[in-house]
Design an enzyme around this catalytic site. Structure first.
Site, PDB file in Angstrom:
ATOM      1  N   SER A 132       0.843  -1.197   0.000  1.00 28.70           N
ATOM      2  CA  SER A 132       0.000   0.000   0.000  1.00 28.70           C
ATOM      3  C   SER A 132       0.877   1.245   0.000  1.00 28.70           C
ATOM      4  O   SER A 132       2.040   1.172  -0.412  1.00 28.70           O
ATOM      5  CB  SER A 132      -0.945  -0.032   1.207  1.00 28.70           C
ATOM      6  OG  SER A 132      -1.945   0.942   1.081  1.00 28.70           O
ATOM      7  N   ASN A 133       0.368   2.359   0.450  1.00 28.54           N
ATOM      8  CA  ASN A 133       1.122   3.611   0.494  1.00 28.54           C
ATOM      9  C   ASN A 133       0.609   4.438   1.682  1.00 28.54           C
ATOM     10  O   ASN A 133      -0.413   4.085   2.279  1.00 28.54           O
ATOM     11  CB  ASN A 133       0.992   4.352  -0.848  1.00 28.54           C
ATOM     12  CG  ASN A 133      -0.452   4.655  -1.156  1.00 28.54           C
ATOM     13  OD1 ASN A 133      -1.088   5.441  -0.465  1.00 28.54           O
ATOM     14  ND2 ASN A 133      -1.007   3.996  -2.182  1.00 28.54           N
TER      15      ASN A 133
END
Ligand code: CTP
Length: 215
Positions: free
Chosen positions: A18-19
């Site tokens: 993810s981020n």
């Protein structure tokens, strides 16, 4: 329609790629739209935020989920703002069971996710299309390229490599680039205020005679 937050691309049942997006910018946009009496459809990746009560919120996890939710809800939408930080890649395969650490190294093969904004730009008809450019370098050049390549009406260019603005911060600093060639620089301000500026710009470009739907 507004998309917000990160997407999660699962490797196995307990791990994902993810981020650091927290969704603050997208949620501020949805609040601004609702505060002006318009309807907002908020397609949101996983966040810890409370959605504006008047928005229709569609929770999603992965880029594929977001892609599906955007196109299932697109009918009748006057503007789409893609504020989400969509993962560009996902694991080529998703292990059904937790991967055990019974080996010295692990190679992860990734494959491309759909570029939702690019598809929206290719099939654009009546909606006003806004993207965000998350950049660490050559901000204006990269944003300009995305504006053209994705057939956008406006792009909000912002840096994501600074602690005091961008991902997770309550503040942002941005340049709005318009397809007509005009630019508007917004000095460091709250995401709430930046959202108001972006929404006002969109409203000035679309017909405000009738209540609108944002997606
Ligand atoms: N976007 C999207 N689908 C993706 C990736 C990005 O819809 N798979 C959208 C984002 O929501 C944003 C815009 O495209 O509005 C630009 O995203 P950004 O991460 O800045 O750039 P990318 O297009 O992913 O290109 P790159 O990662 O090479 O900079």
């Amino acid at each position: 329609m507004i998309t917000a937050g990160p997407t999660r691309e699962y490797i196995d049942p307990v791990r994902f790629i993810s981020n650091p997006s927290t969704g603050k910018m997208g949620y501020a946009l949805a609040s601004s739209v609702c505060a002006r009496g318009h309807q907002a459809i908020l397609v949101s990746g996983p966040t810890c935020l409370e959605a504006p009560r008047r928005a229709k919120t569609i929770p999603v996890i992965s880029a594929d989920d977001m892609h599906r939710a955007v196109f299932e809800n697109l009918q009748g939408v006057d503007a789409v703002i893609m504020a989400a930080a969509v993962s560009d890649f996902k694991p080529a395969s998703h292990a059904r069971l937790k991967i055990k650490k019974d080996r010295a190294s692990l190679h992860l093969a990734l494959k491309r996710n759909p570029d939702i904004l690019h598809v929206l730009g290719k099939m654009k008809h009546s909606y006003y299309l806004v993207g965000f450019a998350a950049e660490t370098d050559h901000v204006m050049l990269h944003a300009q390229q995305k504006l053209l390549k994705k057939n956008l009406d406006m792009i909000v260019a912002n840096r994501v490599d600074r602690e005091d603005t961008g991902f997770g911060s309550d503040f942002n600093e941005a340049v709005l680039l318009f397809k007509e060639g005009k630019n508007k620089r917004i000095a460091k301000t709250s995401k709430t205020r930046l959202a108001d500026v972006v929404v006002r710009e969109i409203l000035s470009h679309i017909d405000r005679g009738q209540p609108s739907h944002f997606c």
